[in-house]
Design a protein around this motif. Structure first.
Motif, PDB file in Angstrom:
ATOM      1  N   HIS A  81     -21.766  57.884  36.153  1.00 29.37           N
ATOM      2  CA  HIS A  81     -22.827  57.358  37.030  1.00 29.37           C
ATOM      3  C   HIS A  81     -22.732  57.994  38.407  1.00 29.37           C
ATOM      4  CE1 HIS A  81     -21.798  53.527  34.587  1.00 29.37           C
ATOM      5  NE2 HIS A  81     -22.875  54.061  34.034  1.00 29.37           N
ATOM      6  N   HIS A  83     -22.614  56.735  42.016  1.00 31.41           N
ATOM      7  CA  HIS A  83     -22.406  55.479  42.739  1.00 31.41           C
ATOM      8  C   HIS A  83     -22.844  55.629  44.192  1.00 31.41           C
ATOM      9  CE1 HIS A  83     -19.819  52.922  39.875  1.00 31.41           C
ATOM     10  NE2 HIS A  83     -20.288  53.923  39.164  1.00 31.41           N
ATOM     11  N   HIS A  98     -23.283  51.110  41.386  1.00 33.46           N
ATOM     12  CA  HIS A  98     -24.235  52.156  41.017  1.00 33.46           C
ATOM     13  C   HIS A  98     -25.256  52.402  42.126  1.00 33.46           C
ATOM     14  CE1 HIS A  98     -23.766  51.389  36.380  1.00 33.46           C
ATOM     15  NE2 HIS A  98     -22.640  51.694  36.978  1.00 33.46           N
ATOM     16  N   ILE A 155     -18.948  59.071  39.557  1.00 31.38           N
ATOM     17  CA  ILE A 155     -17.854  58.335  38.918  1.00 31.38           C
ATOM     18  C   ILE A 155     -17.844  58.571  37.411  1.00 31.38           C
ATOM     19  CG2 ILE A 155     -16.970  56.016  38.326  1.00 31.38           C
ATOM     20  CD1 ILE A 155     -16.348  56.680  41.175  1.00 31.38           C
ATOM     21  N   HIS A 157     -16.130  56.976  34.023  1.00 34.60           N
ATOM     22  CA  HIS A 157     -15.503  55.722  33.605  1.00 34.60           C
ATOM     23  C   HIS A 157     -14.626  55.915  32.375  1.00 34.60           C
ATOM     24  CE1 HIS A 157     -17.594  52.876  36.286  1.00 34.60           C
ATOM     25  NE2 HIS A 157     -18.603  53.734  36.227  1.00 34.60           N
TER      26      HIS A 157
END
Ligand code: CU
Length: 185
Positions: A81, A83, A98, A155, A157
């Protein structure tokens, strides 16, 4: 008299020329491009990894190219994403949530509702490498507009984005982070 007339014409032409140049820069007509990129680093010593992401704007279209290399996540799918903050401090948590300038629900990119930061899931191969390309007119690069990706945080995850859970997609902890910076002109 003819000399004066000539000078006035030259001045008028210079003004028109300057206006045209300014207009063409702000609207990215022709061959002008704007670029931003980030180097992605691991946020956890036990999950080494790296990556790069680039955004190139030509006219109204931005092309994003993402390359990841997280050997510890080989054959797995990881969520990526944009962020809100371009800050990778505190193991990536300083990037905050986000990036969502349109105040939309979290979702799959291109579906009815999604954050502008919802890049989505990336499948990694047997060596932990994966890549993704997105072309869109939803973003801009280095414009200072609300849809400008520059200055945001990228980012990676640990888990998979389910595209449903609000507002995170239940994508797990943060294993990679990079600051998206506009290229110097
Ligand atoms: Cu995220």
């Amino acid at each position: 008299m003819s000399k004066v007339t000539f000078t006035k014409k030259m001045t008028a032409m210079a003004i028109i020329g300057t206006s045209f140049f300014a207009f063409s820069c702000s609207s990215l007509k022709g061959g002008n491009t704007r670029e931003a990129k980030a180097t992605i680093n691991s946020t956890k010593t036990d999950v080494p990894g790296s990556g790069t992401i680039s955004f190139i704007q030509k006219q109204n279209e931005v092309e994003m190219k993402l390359d990841l290399n997280f050997p510890a996540k080989a054959n797995r799918t990881v969520a990526v994403h944009i962020h809100e903050h371009g800050d990778c401090g505190n193991a990536g948590n300083d990037a905050h949530g986000h990036w969502n300038p349109t105040n939309s629900k979290h979702g799959k990119w291109g579906s009815s509702e999604y954050h502008l930061g919802d890049i989505g899931n990336v499948q990694l191969d047997a060596s932990g490498k994966g890549s993704l390309t997105i072309k869109t007119d939803k973003w801009s690069v280095g414009t200072g507009n609300t849809n400008d990706v520059a200055g945001r945080g990228l980012i990676v995850h640990d888990g998979v984005d389910d595209y449903v859970t609000q507002p995170t997609g239940n994508a797990g902890s943060r294993i990679g982070c990079g600051v998206i910076e506009a290229a110097k002109k």
